[in-house]
Write an enzyme that holds these catalytic residues in place. Structure first.
Site, PDB file in Angstrom:
ATOM      1  N   LYS A 210       0.835  -1.198   0.000  1.00  0.00           N
ATOM      2  CA  LYS A 210       0.000   0.000   0.000  1.00  0.00           C
ATOM      3  C   LYS A 210       0.871   1.249   0.000  1.00  0.00           C
ATOM      4  O   LYS A 210       2.005   1.202   0.481  1.00  0.00           O
ATOM      5  CB  LYS A 210      -0.871   0.016   1.270  1.00  0.00           C
ATOM      6  CG  LYS A 210      -2.001  -0.984   1.291  1.00  0.00           C
ATOM      7  CD  LYS A 210      -2.801  -0.846   2.584  1.00  0.00           C
ATOM      8  CE  LYS A 210      -3.920  -1.878   2.673  1.00  0.00           C
ATOM      9  NZ  LYS A 210      -4.962  -1.732   1.639  1.00  0.00           N
TER      10      LYS A 210
ATOM     11  N   ARG B  82     -10.167 -11.646   2.126  1.00  0.00           N
ATOM     12  CA  ARG B  82     -11.060 -12.687   1.590  1.00  0.00           C
ATOM     13  C   ARG B  82     -10.407 -14.062   1.673  1.00  0.00           C
ATOM     14  O   ARG B  82     -11.099 -15.078   1.784  1.00  0.00           O
ATOM     15  CB  ARG B  82     -11.466 -12.312   0.156  1.00  0.00           C
ATOM     16  CG  ARG B  82     -10.328 -12.220  -0.804  1.00  0.00           C
ATOM     17  CD  ARG B  82     -10.707 -11.442  -2.057  1.00  0.00           C
ATOM     18  NE  ARG B  82     -10.753  -9.996  -1.831  1.00  0.00           N
ATOM     19  CZ  ARG B  82     -11.082  -9.103  -2.748  1.00  0.00           C
ATOM     20  NH1 ARG B  82     -11.398  -9.480  -3.966  1.00  0.00           N
ATOM     21  NH2 ARG B  82     -11.098  -7.827  -2.462  1.00  0.00           N
TER      22      ARG B  82
HETATM   23  N1  BES Z   1      -8.052  -3.856   4.350  1.00  0.00           N
HETATM   24  C1  BES Z   1      -8.208  -3.484   2.991  1.00  0.00           C
HETATM   25  C2  BES Z   1      -9.517  -2.736   2.733  1.00  0.00           C
HETATM   26  C3  BES Z   1      -9.651  -1.386   3.375  1.00  0.00           C
HETATM   27  C4  BES Z   1      -9.229  -0.260   2.701  1.00  0.00           C
HETATM   28  C5  BES Z   1     -10.241  -1.257   4.582  1.00  0.00           C
HETATM   29  C6  BES Z   1      -9.381   0.988   3.267  1.00  0.00           C
HETATM   30  C7  BES Z   1     -10.397  -0.017   5.163  1.00  0.00           C
HETATM   31  C8  BES Z   1      -9.975   1.110   4.502  1.00  0.00           C
HETATM   32  C9  BES Z   1      -8.207  -4.720   2.087  1.00  0.00           C
HETATM   33  O1  BES Z   1      -7.425  -5.770   2.517  1.00  0.00           O
HETATM   34  C10 BES Z   1      -7.690  -4.265   0.771  1.00  0.00           C
HETATM   35  O2  BES Z   1      -6.585  -3.800   0.725  1.00  0.00           O
HETATM   36  N2  BES Z   1      -8.503  -4.393  -0.276  1.00  0.00           N
HETATM   37  C11 BES Z   1      -8.126  -3.952  -1.560  1.00  0.00           C
HETATM   38  C12 BES Z   1      -8.679  -4.951  -2.556  1.00  0.00           C
HETATM   39  C13 BES Z   1      -8.149  -4.763  -3.946  1.00  0.00           C
HETATM   40  C14 BES Z   1      -6.683  -5.131  -4.016  1.00  0.00           C
HETATM   41  C15 BES Z   1      -8.940  -5.646  -4.886  1.00  0.00           C
HETATM   42  C16 BES Z   1      -8.740  -2.581  -1.803  1.00  0.00           C
HETATM   43  O3  BES Z   1      -9.847  -2.308  -1.361  1.00  0.00           O
HETATM   44  O4  BES Z   1      -8.060  -1.752  -2.403  1.00  0.00           O
HETATM   45 ZN    ZN Z   2      -5.388  -5.602   1.947  1.00  0.00          ZN
END
Ligand code: BES
Ligand code: ZN
Ligand code: ZN
Length: 503
Positions: free
Chosen positions: A281, A355
């Site tokens: 990230k 997931r």
């Molecule tokens: N934990 C994150 C989702 C999240 C993002 C929660 C911001 C709270 C605030 C999750 O694991 C994630 O990173 N999801 C990705 C999925 C994508 C790679 C398909 C996302 O939402 O960007």
């Molecule tokens: Zn994530």
């Protein structure tokens, strides 16, 4: 925290600050309960006549009667229009009154509630329960990590509820206790989330889960890496590979009707820190990713509440928990994982890790032959974009349980909004080399995450709740301080309490 029913006259306790809630209609008519003393009602009526207080929702006016016959501080508090009353407005009003009077020097607080006499629909049992809960929630603060800048903790003022007409006091006390349990359990969940990830590791989450709730009725087991591997939980193991912190799989069983009914199973995402892994990230706001275990924390809080309340329903909580880290041993884009269910998953983005750990827990839940499954997860940034912090994204495969969750959401004001689960979304996660892939392309990120989970529940009634937007707030609200909201604890507890047997 001392919260009780006032057993003397409302204006007989001089040391207490008294909060009087007024509906707009009563301000206009200058109508007061008949047992209030004339000397005081005339002072309040003067404020009304000056129009300095009209009873608007959330409006507050602090009055110092300056007369030894009355309490030294009286807070007039607006409840808005009677016809627009809702329990959420009431919760917020109690929270605002409490915070206002906590800020004074008075040694205790009395909150006067409208009684049956002034208003038939107002249920005093519910009022004291929701009131007590709101008081605990609004007083929550998280300052254990302050060292030199730590402020002196204020002494907690006892609160009394004064009812116009006294009901059965043991029933009222019982409802206050319920409210306190719900408040404490939500605050436990908030603590778990607010703790930084260097304290709240998967190991520690397991230890705390083992100690909470009614210890006689709630049985918790915590599996470590060896057992997780033996079970073949390739999703949880795959995500955990990059971290030096060992993964845990937490199993909380509360079975008061063991053998007599199928349980409800709650599953919570427990990523104690989400860096994104190799698909890392960006740095800004990455610190917030300590809240990626909010679903797991909500399940812990709900199990604690349900066991302490002695709700007569079988309920199981499952929390797969690990960090998601980049390292030389981390799983990589392109890797294929063999899941607990036997399905294979092509990992196209290591940041879609939630997931993967949930899939193993959902598949594991099937061994309980569940009457219903509800999972909670901070699963997608797309859900924050779609619904903000005001609604939980809901998806599922069964009308009955969807409806039951929606109702629980309305009862607790942890509101849900349903998204479609059409077959086309399932197509988006088909892989070219494995059974499925862990991302679904650009569109409908929240739904394709739900579609992924759906692959692991077979035909069992199931609801997925994406709490990415609702689990955290940057803005203080009446009974939600900044940071972790504790969303899910009250919703799940309400769902279990109203769940019909063997549905
Ligand atoms: N934990 C994150 C989702 C999240 C993002 C929660 C911001 C709270 C605030 C999750 O694991 C994630 O990173 N999801 C990705 C999925 C994508 C790679 C398909 C996302 O939402 O960007
Ligand atoms: Zn994530
Ligand atoms: Zn995550």
């Amino acid at each position: 925290m001392k919260i009780s029913i006032l057993n003397k006259g409302l204006f007989d306790q001089k040391a207490s600050a008294v909060a009087l809630g007024f509906f707009k209609e009563d301000v206009k008519k200058k109508s007061f309960p008949s047992n209030w003393k004339k000397g005081l009602t005339s002072k309040i009526a003067t404020v009304f006549s000056q129009k300095d207080f009209i009873g608007k929702s959330g409006e507050a006016y602090l009055l110092y009667p300056g007369d030894k016959a009355f309490p030294s501080r009286i807070l007039l508090f607006g409840l808005g229009e009677k016809k627009n009353f809702s329990w959420e407005k009431y919760r917020r009003a109690v929270a605002r009154m409490t915070k206002r009077l906590d800020a004074t020097e008075s040694s205790s607080i009395t909150i006067a509630l409208p009684g049956e006499k002034s208003w038939a629909e107002f249920n005093p049992l519910k009022a004291v329960r929701e009131g007590a809960q709101s008081i605990l929630l609004c007083r929550y603060s998280f300052n254990q990590y302050r060292g030199a800048t730590k402020k002196k903790e204020p002494t907690v003022k006892p609160v009394h509820f004064s009812l116009v007409r006294k009901g059965n006091s043991s029933l009222l006390d019982k409802e206050i206790k319920k409210g306190i349990i719900l408040g404490e359990s939500t605050n436990l969940t908030r603590d778990l989330i607010n703790h930084p990830s260097n304290y709240l590791t998967p190991t520690r989450l397991g230890q705390i889960a083992s100690k909470c709730g009614d210890k006689k009725k709630l049985k918790t087991r915590v599996l470590g890496p060896k057992e997780i591997e033996r079970l073949g939980m390739g999703g949880l193991m795959g995500v955990a590979k990059g971290s030096d912190e060992p993964a845990r799989f937490i199993i909380m069983e509360y079975l008061p009707n063991k053998g007599l009914e199928k349980p409800l199973v709650f599953v919570g995402k427990g990523i104690t820190f989400d860096t994104g892994g190799i698909s890392i990230k960006p740095s800004p706001n990455m610190d917030q990713m300590k809240y990626d275990m909010s679903g797991g924390a909500a399940v812990v809080g709900a199990m604690a509440a349900i066991s302490r309340l002695g709700i007569k329903r079988n309920v199981v909580g499952l929390i797969p928990t690990t960090e998601n880290m980049p390292s030389g041993t981390a799983y990589k884009p392109g890797d294929v994982l063999k899941m607990y269910s036997g399905k294979t998953v092509e990992v196209l983005n290591t940041d879609a890790e939630g997931r993967l750990v949930l899939a193993d827990a959902l598949a594991y839940s099937l061994k309980y032959d569940p009457a219903g499954i509800v999972d909670l997860a901070t699963l997608t940034g797309a859900c924050v974009v779609a619904l903000g912090e005001h609604a939980i994204g809901m998806m599922g495969n069964d009308e009955k349980i969807l409806k039951a969750v929606e109702e629980a959401g309305n009862n607790t004001f942890e509101r849900v909004w349903e998204l479609p689960m059409w077959e086309e979304y399932q197509e988006q996660i088909k892989s070219s080399i494995a059974d499925i892939q862990n991302i679904g392309g650009r569109g409908a990120g929240t739904i394709t995450a739900g579609a992924f989970l759906k692959e692991f529940v077979e035909d069992k009634p199931w609801v997925h709740l994406d709490i990415a937007g609702t689990a955290w707030t940057d803005k203080e609200k009446p009974y939600h301080p900044k940071g972790a909201s504790g969303v899910g604890v009250r919703l799940l507890t309400d769902l279990a309490a109203n769940w019909k047997r063997n549905k």
